[in-house]
Motif scaffolding. Sequence first.
Motif, PDB file in Angstrom:
ATOM      1  N   GLY A 202      15.034   3.824 -58.447  1.00 39.20           N
ATOM      2  CA  GLY A 202      14.272   4.117 -57.236  1.00 39.20           C
ATOM      3  C   GLY A 202      14.956   4.411 -55.828  1.00 39.20           C
ATOM      4  N   GLY A 203      14.096   5.369 -55.049  1.00 33.21           N
ATOM      5  CA  GLY A 203      14.624   5.518 -53.784  1.00 33.21           C
ATOM      6  C   GLY A 203      13.690   5.502 -52.624  1.00 33.21           C
ATOM      7  N   VAL A 217       8.136   2.761 -49.187  1.00 33.46           N
ATOM      8  CA  VAL A 217       8.047   4.129 -48.878  1.00 33.46           C
ATOM      9  C   VAL A 217       9.177   4.847 -49.033  1.00 33.46           C
ATOM     10  CG1 VAL A 217       5.617   3.739 -47.727  1.00 33.46           C
ATOM     11  CG2 VAL A 217       7.776   3.848 -46.410  1.00 33.46           C
ATOM     12  N   ASN A 218       8.953   6.145 -49.479  1.00 35.74           N
ATOM     13  CA  ASN A 218      10.216   7.048 -49.516  1.00 35.74           C
ATOM     14  C   ASN A 218      10.138   8.095 -48.404  1.00 35.74           C
ATOM     15  OD1 ASN A 218       8.368   9.180 -50.417  1.00 35.74           O
ATOM     16  ND2 ASN A 218       9.320   9.176 -52.397  1.00 35.74           N
ATOM     17  N   ASP A 219      11.275   8.926 -48.498  1.00 35.99           N
ATOM     18  CA  ASP A 219      11.113   9.917 -47.256  1.00 35.99           C
ATOM     19  C   ASP A 219       9.899  10.980 -47.328  1.00 35.99           C
ATOM     20  OD1 ASP A 219      13.370   8.974 -46.116  1.00 35.99           O
ATOM     21  OD2 ASP A 219      14.766  10.417 -47.683  1.00 35.99           O
ATOM     22  N   GLY A 220       9.415  11.168 -48.474  1.00 37.85           N
ATOM     23  CA  GLY A 220       8.140  11.980 -48.249  1.00 37.85           C
ATOM     24  C   GLY A 220       6.923  11.066 -48.149  1.00 37.85           C
ATOM     25  N   LEU A 241       3.394   4.370 -58.546  1.00 40.52           N
ATOM     26  CA  LEU A 241       3.069   5.322 -57.418  1.00 40.52           C
ATOM     27  C   LEU A 241       1.794   4.603 -56.805  1.00 40.52           C
ATOM     28  CD1 LEU A 241       3.879   7.992 -55.506  1.00 40.52           C
ATOM     29  CD2 LEU A 241       2.431   9.147 -57.066  1.00 40.52           C
ATOM     30  N   VAL A 242       1.260   4.603 -55.567  1.00 35.20           N
ATOM     31  CA  VAL A 242       0.204   4.300 -55.049  1.00 35.20           C
ATOM     32  C   VAL A 242      -0.566   5.450 -54.369  1.00 35.20           C
ATOM     33  CG1 VAL A 242      -1.100   2.591 -53.591  1.00 35.20           C
ATOM     34  CG2 VAL A 242       0.954   1.912 -54.902  1.00 35.20           C
ATOM     35  N   LYS A 243      -1.612   5.779 -54.451  1.00 35.09           N
ATOM     36  CA  LYS A 243      -2.255   6.815 -53.900  1.00 35.09           C
ATOM     37  C   LYS A 243      -2.264   6.732 -52.429  1.00 35.09           C
ATOM     38  CE  LYS A 243      -6.390   9.823 -53.817  1.00 35.09           C
ATOM     39  NZ  LYS A 243      -7.535  10.147 -54.214  1.00 35.09           N
ATOM     40  N   LEU A 246       2.259   6.927 -46.455  1.00 36.41           N
ATOM     41  CA  LEU A 246       2.494   6.180 -45.365  1.00 36.41           C
ATOM     42  C   LEU A 246       4.020   6.083 -44.928  1.00 36.41           C
ATOM     43  CD1 LEU A 246       0.810   2.532 -46.371  1.00 36.41           C
ATOM     44  CD2 LEU A 246      -0.121   4.353 -44.942  1.00 36.41           C
ATOM     45  N   THR A 247       4.007   5.760 -43.464  1.00 34.16           N
ATOM     46  CA  THR A 247       5.524   5.812 -43.039  1.00 34.16           C
ATOM     47  C   THR A 247       6.259   4.450 -43.057  1.00 34.16           C
ATOM     48  OG1 THR A 247       4.777   5.813 -40.567  1.00 34.16           O
ATOM     49  CG2 THR A 247       5.420   7.687 -41.545  1.00 34.16           C
ATOM     50  N   ARG A 248       5.096   3.258 -42.898  1.00 35.78           N
ATOM     51  CA  ARG A 248       5.509   1.886 -43.093  1.00 35.78           C
ATOM     52  C   ARG A 248       4.562   1.356 -43.733  1.00 35.78           C
ATOM     53  NH1 ARG A 248       9.870   3.619 -41.349  1.00 35.78           N
ATOM     54  NH2 ARG A 248      11.051   2.875 -39.364  1.00 35.78           N
TER      55      ARG A 248
END
Length: 272
Positions: A202-203, A217-220, A241-243, A246-248
């Motif tokens: 993962g990333g 959360v990832n860069d996207g 994957l969760v719908k 978010l940034t944090r």
Amino acid sequence: MSAIHTLLLGVVAVATVVSATQGTSWEQVDGGLVEVSVGNVGVWGVNQNGDIYFRTGTQNGGNGAGSGWEKTDGGLVQISAGERMVWGVNANNEIYLRTGITRVRPAGSGWKVIAGGLVQVSVSPHNNEVWGVNSAQEVYHRTGVTDSNPEGQGWEKVDGALVWVSGGKSGVWGVNEAGDVYYRSGTANSRSSGTGWEKVDGGLKQISSGDDTVWGVNDGNKIYVRIGINKRNPYGKSWELVKGGLTRVSVGTASDTVWGVNSNGNVYRRIF
């Protein structure tokens, strides 16, 4: 990063169904924040101006939505709520511990400066173990943290290079500058500094370790939850994957207590 072993855990899983692991939906909570953290000590957050807020009515785990944001003194850029402690760092990389937190006064009464310099700090919602990373991406573990000595004794440098670290009952997890994800062997349900970093598939750009669950959360700004975590397999099986976006994200002492903020500063909590 030294003492790293790549785990052959398969590819990242992207689920199209909602499982019990991730809950059912996001509920928007009033307020505007860039950082949020949930622990048994309640939900705490920081806005874009560095103002600090405590969510009233969320002590004892933050399972409810609370009743409003109480602004506290001080200024931080990042904050972490633990079992009975709150730590944070400001724009000058100074480290602070919240003092005076009681059942009667859950927002506390002041901040105490802790020696050292970090850009990000994590206090476990499970046992108050404190980890952090500095501007050179060096990793540190705070020694001697107890209820009677909440500030601990000193910083122990740990091998590795990370930009984000998080400790919880599921162990210590981290993310490096490239977005690679790592689990610290020997740290699940433990106060140990561990024995080495295991690279996980993962990333991500940010990660949160809770009670038998890990979110990130990832860069996207896509949200993921780690599935398959147990005593035999503390690093889990894959990412689901969760719908939402978010940034944090922050997961508390219970696996069904998840809060987050998005790129617009909107605050959300997960409904299970």
